[in-house]
Design a protein around this motif. Structure first.
Motif, PDB file in Angstrom:
ATOM      1  N   SER A 143      25.196  14.401  25.285  1.00  0.00           N
ATOM      2  CA  SER A 143      26.271  13.704  24.575  1.00  0.00           C
ATOM      3  C   SER A 143      26.741  14.530  23.389  1.00  0.00           C
ATOM      4  CB  SER A 143      25.785  12.330  24.097  1.00  0.00           C
ATOM      5  OG  SER A 143      25.416  11.513  25.177  1.00  0.00           O
ATOM      6  N   LEU A 144      25.806  15.108  22.657  1.00  0.00           N
ATOM      7  CA  LEU A 144      26.140  15.912  21.487  1.00  0.00           C
ATOM      8  C   LEU A 144      26.827  17.204  21.886  1.00  0.00           C
ATOM      9  CD1 LEU A 144      25.831  15.960  18.392  1.00  0.00           C
ATOM     10  CD2 LEU A 144      23.669  17.156  18.725  1.00  0.00           C
ATOM     11  N   SER A 145      26.343  17.842  22.955  1.00  0.00           N
ATOM     12  CA  SER A 145      26.872  19.147  23.350  1.00  0.00           C
ATOM     13  C   SER A 145      28.298  19.074  23.875  1.00  0.00           C
ATOM     14  CB  SER A 145      25.973  19.779  24.424  1.00  0.00           C
ATOM     15  OG  SER A 145      26.030  19.031  25.631  1.00  0.00           O
ATOM     16  N   GLN A 146      28.789  17.871  24.201  1.00  0.00           N
ATOM     17  CA  GLN A 146      30.159  17.740  24.680  1.00  0.00           C
ATOM     18  C   GLN A 146      31.182  17.912  23.560  1.00  0.00           C
ATOM     19  OE1 GLN A 146      30.837  17.278  28.131  1.00  0.00           O
ATOM     20  NE2 GLN A 146      28.676  17.770  28.112  1.00  0.00           N
ATOM     21  N   ASP A 147      30.737  17.890  22.312  1.00  0.00           N
ATOM     22  CA  ASP A 147      31.656  18.075  21.189  1.00  0.00           C
ATOM     23  C   ASP A 147      31.856  19.564  20.925  1.00  0.00           C
ATOM     24  OD1 ASP A 147      32.352  18.414  18.199  1.00  0.00           O
ATOM     25  OD2 ASP A 147      32.688  16.277  18.563  1.00  0.00           O
ATOM     26  N   LYS A 148      33.092  20.013  20.929  1.00  0.00           N
ATOM     27  CA  LYS A 148      33.353  21.454  20.843  1.00  0.00           C
ATOM     28  C   LYS A 148      32.976  22.035  19.482  1.00  0.00           C
ATOM     29  CE  LYS A 148      38.175  21.646  19.289  1.00  0.00           C
ATOM     30  NZ  LYS A 148      39.488  22.244  19.534  1.00  0.00           N
ATOM     31  N   ARG A 149      33.018  21.199  18.428  1.00  0.00           N
ATOM     32  CA  ARG A 149      32.638  21.735  17.121  1.00  0.00           C
ATOM     33  C   ARG A 149      31.137  21.966  17.033  1.00  0.00           C
ATOM     34  NH1 ARG A 149      35.586  17.477  13.399  1.00  0.00           N
ATOM     35  NH2 ARG A 149      35.604  16.347  15.372  1.00  0.00           N
ATOM     36  N   PHE A 150      30.349  21.157  17.719  1.00  0.00           N
ATOM     37  CA  PHE A 150      28.913  21.408  17.823  1.00  0.00           C
ATOM     38  C   PHE A 150      28.649  22.626  18.700  1.00  0.00           C
ATOM     39  CE2 PHE A 150      24.971  20.855  20.238  1.00  0.00           C
ATOM     40  CZ  PHE A 150      24.035  20.697  19.226  1.00  0.00           C
ATOM     41  N   SER A 151      29.306  22.689  19.847  1.00  0.00           N
ATOM     42  CA  SER A 151      29.040  23.750  20.826  1.00  0.00           C
ATOM     43  C   SER A 151      29.572  25.106  20.394  1.00  0.00           C
ATOM     44  CB  SER A 151      29.645  23.365  22.176  1.00  0.00           C
ATOM     45  OG  SER A 151      29.113  22.142  22.630  1.00  0.00           O
ATOM     46  N   SER A 152      30.501  25.127  19.436  1.00  0.00           N
ATOM     47  CA  SER A 152      31.074  26.398  18.998  1.00  0.00           C
ATOM     48  C   SER A 152      30.049  27.304  18.312  1.00  0.00           C
ATOM     49  CB  SER A 152      32.245  26.137  18.044  1.00  0.00           C
ATOM     50  OG  SER A 152      31.794  25.489  16.860  1.00  0.00           O
ATOM     51  N   TYR A 153      28.895  26.757  17.924  1.00  0.00           N
ATOM     52  CA  TYR A 153      27.861  27.555  17.275  1.00  0.00           C
ATOM     53  C   TYR A 153      27.030  28.359  18.286  1.00  0.00           C
ATOM     54  CZ  TYR A 153      28.627  24.888  12.957  1.00  0.00           C
ATOM     55  OH  TYR A 153      29.178  24.334  11.828  1.00  0.00           O
ATOM     56  N   PHE A 154      27.195  28.093  19.581  1.00  0.00           N
ATOM     57  CA  PHE A 154      26.286  28.638  20.587  1.00  0.00           C
ATOM     58  C   PHE A 154      26.934  29.714  21.450  1.00  0.00           C
ATOM     59  CE2 PHE A 154      24.901  24.389  19.589  1.00  0.00           C
ATOM     60  CZ  PHE A 154      23.523  24.441  19.607  1.00  0.00           C
ATOM     61  N   LYS A 155      26.119  30.700  21.821  1.00  0.00           N
ATOM     62  CA  LYS A 155      26.458  31.562  22.938  1.00  0.00           C
ATOM     63  C   LYS A 155      26.162  30.787  24.219  1.00  0.00           C
ATOM     64  CE  LYS A 155      27.569  35.199  20.504  1.00  0.00           C
ATOM     65  NZ  LYS A 155      28.965  35.689  20.436  1.00  0.00           N
ATOM     66  N   LYS A 156      26.728  31.225  25.311  1.00  0.00           N
ATOM     67  CA  LYS A 156      26.626  30.436  26.540  1.00  0.00           C
ATOM     68  C   LYS A 156      25.179  30.296  27.013  1.00  0.00           C
ATOM     69  CE  LYS A 156      30.137  30.439  29.157  1.00  0.00           C
ATOM     70  NZ  LYS A 156      31.234  30.794  30.089  1.00  0.00           N
ATOM     71  N   TYR A 157      24.375  31.355  26.898  1.00  0.00           N
ATOM     72  CA  TYR A 157      22.986  31.268  27.350  1.00  0.00           C
ATOM     73  C   TYR A 157      22.174  30.323  26.471  1.00  0.00           C
ATOM     74  CZ  TYR A 157      21.154  34.247  23.572  1.00  0.00           C
ATOM     75  OH  TYR A 157      20.769  34.748  22.353  1.00  0.00           O
ATOM     76  N   GLN A 158      22.533  30.242  25.193  1.00  0.00           N
ATOM     77  CA  GLN A 158      21.864  29.299  24.304  1.00  0.00           C
ATOM     78  C   GLN A 158      22.289  27.868  24.618  1.00  0.00           C
ATOM     79  OE1 GLN A 158      23.380  31.008  20.665  1.00  0.00           O
ATOM     80  NE2 GLN A 158      21.389  31.919  20.169  1.00  0.00           N
ATOM     81  N   TYR A 159      23.552  27.710  24.900  1.00  0.00           N
ATOM     82  CA  TYR A 159      24.100  26.393  25.217  1.00  0.00           C
ATOM     83  C   TYR A 159      23.420  25.806  26.450  1.00  0.00           C
ATOM     84  CZ  TYR A 159      27.726  22.968  26.496  1.00  0.00           C
ATOM     85  OH  TYR A 159      28.401  21.824  26.839  1.00  0.00           O
ATOM     86  N   ILE A 160      23.221  26.617  27.474  1.00  0.00           N
ATOM     87  CA  ILE A 160      22.568  26.151  28.700  1.00  0.00           C
ATOM     88  C   ILE A 160      21.117  25.764  28.421  1.00  0.00           C
ATOM     89  CG2 ILE A 160      21.852  26.835  31.021  1.00  0.00           C
ATOM     90  CD1 ILE A 160      24.331  28.691  31.058  1.00  0.00           C
ATOM     91  N   SER A 161      20.458  26.514  27.536  1.00  0.00           N
ATOM     92  CA  SER A 161      19.045  26.236  27.245  1.00  0.00           C
ATOM     93  C   SER A 161      18.843  24.951  26.443  1.00  0.00           C
ATOM     94  CB  SER A 161      18.414  27.407  26.488  1.00  0.00           C
ATOM     95  OG  SER A 161      18.855  27.478  25.139  1.00  0.00           O
ATOM     96  N   LEU A 162      19.924  24.325  25.979  1.00  0.00           N
ATOM     97  CA  LEU A 162      19.801  23.044  25.282  1.00  0.00           C
ATOM     98  C   LEU A 162      19.169  21.984  26.172  1.00  0.00           C
ATOM     99  CD1 LEU A 162      23.163  22.712  23.287  1.00  0.00           C
ATOM    100  CD2 LEU A 162      20.862  22.973  22.346  1.00  0.00           C
ATOM    101  N   THR A 163      19.354  22.111  27.475  1.00  0.00           N
ATOM    102  CA  THR A 163      18.727  21.168  28.408  1.00  0.00           C
ATOM    103  C   THR A 163      17.213  21.175  28.226  1.00  0.00           C
ATOM    104  OG1 THR A 163      20.501  21.453  30.019  1.00  0.00           O
ATOM    105  CG2 THR A 163      18.415  20.593  30.836  1.00  0.00           C
TER     106      THR A 163
END
Length: 317
Positions: A58-78
């Motif tokens: 739910s949190l990661s769907q917000d682009k201002r939250f996700s803008s801090y991440f590289k794609k590999y980091q974003y995927i590892s949020l799971t």
């Protein structure tokens, strides 16, 4: 669905009023060396600790939250968020059974397991897709294509900003909840069918009746669990096996373990660590990665988290 809606709304409030930016600045020195994640990821850990795994999505769907991440980091949020899922509930439940220090030893174990799982997943992703090392999470992602009009509305009144954040975040939670329902429902059902047995030796149509295949197989290698976790009774293996699908169902086993004298302080610490770290990941990882748009990486996430959970339990032991 309820968890996703509530955490989506809370997450949007935190993003709207700068909590995300504050956490990024305060926790960057801790998060980067331990998890290789931006400091803002700590907000996801807090939200999953207070609720359940899907809160991180739910949190990661917000682009201002996700803008801090590289794609590999974003995927590892799971993997990162799952390791803290239902943490508060697990700890409070164990304290309610009369164990006070052991659950917090387990919390430390889950923390260590989270480091292993998150970093392993990042390595797997970069190895499979080297370009993700440099790509930003929101670049070219269809998940954020429809949110370009979202900007910080600081010129509006406080009431309107709060109301808009709650409604927009809640709507995102509904979308996430709908996306993860099939995976959770199907995978959890399969795990429960293979974990639980019949009621009193007969099948009478009650909930959770199954064929106990997973505990049977685990019993064949009980010596491994005894060495890794210090389990003194083979029945205790049922907890980590059940936690694969649902930690809530696994907690239901603890009172009987304590009453029978099978569970000691060591077992409670291990249960807390592996219960928090795994927290039903087998049933949620598929759905979570599917909702992020990276379903093909599910097997890597599950493997990394399996290792992380085992490390969590071993550290607690």
């Amino acid at each position: 669905m309820a968890i996703c809606v509530i955490t989506g709304a809370i997450g949007k409030i935190f993003v709207e009023f700068g909590v995300v930016k504050l956490l990024e600045k305060l926790l960057r020195p801790l998060m980067r060396p331990l998890f290789n994640l931006p400091g803002v990821a700590s907000l996801g850990a807090v939200m999953t600790f207070l609720s359940d795994n899907p809160a991180i999505i739910s949190l990661s769907q917000d682009k201002r939250f996700s803008s801090y991440f590289k794609k590999y980091q974003y995927i590892s949020l799971t993997n990162f968020g799952t390791a803290f899922g239902m943490g508060l509930l697990v700890i409070v439940f164990m304290v309610g059974q009369g164990f006070y220090a052991e659950p917090f030893i387990g919390l430390f174990g889950a923390f260590c397991g989270c480091i292993v799982s998150t970093r392993l997943m990042q390595r797997f992703v970069v190895k499979a897709y080297p370009k993700y090392l440099e790509e930003n999470a929101i670049e070219g992602s269809p998940k954020f294509a429809a949110t370009e009009e979202e900007e910080v509305e600081e010129d509006k009144s406080m009431f309107i900003r709060i109301l808009n954040s709650l409604l927009d975040g809640g709507r995102t939670g509904v979308d996430v909840g709908m996306a993860i329902i099939p995976g959770v429902l199907i995978i959890s059902t399969l795990v429960m069918i293979l974990t639980f047995g019949s009621s009193d030796g007969t099948y009478d149509g009650q909930a959770y009746e199954g064929i106990e295949l997973l505990p049977y197989l685990a019993g064949k290698i009980n010596f491994v669990f005894e060495w890794l976790f210090g389990f003194q009774d083979p029945h205790l293996v049922a907890f980590p096996i059940t936690a694969l699908g649902a930690v809530g169902a696994a907690l239901g086993l603890v009172p009987s373990f304590v009453a029978e004298g099978w569970a000691d302080g060591n077992a409670i610490a291990v249960f807390t660590a592996i219960g928090m770290c795994w927290s039903g990941y087998l049933s949620t990882h598929t759905a979570m990665l599917d909702s992020l748009g990276y379903r093909e990486l599910t097997s890597k996430a599950i493997f990394a988290h399996t290792i992380g959970g085992l490390v969590a339990a071993f550290v607690a032991h």
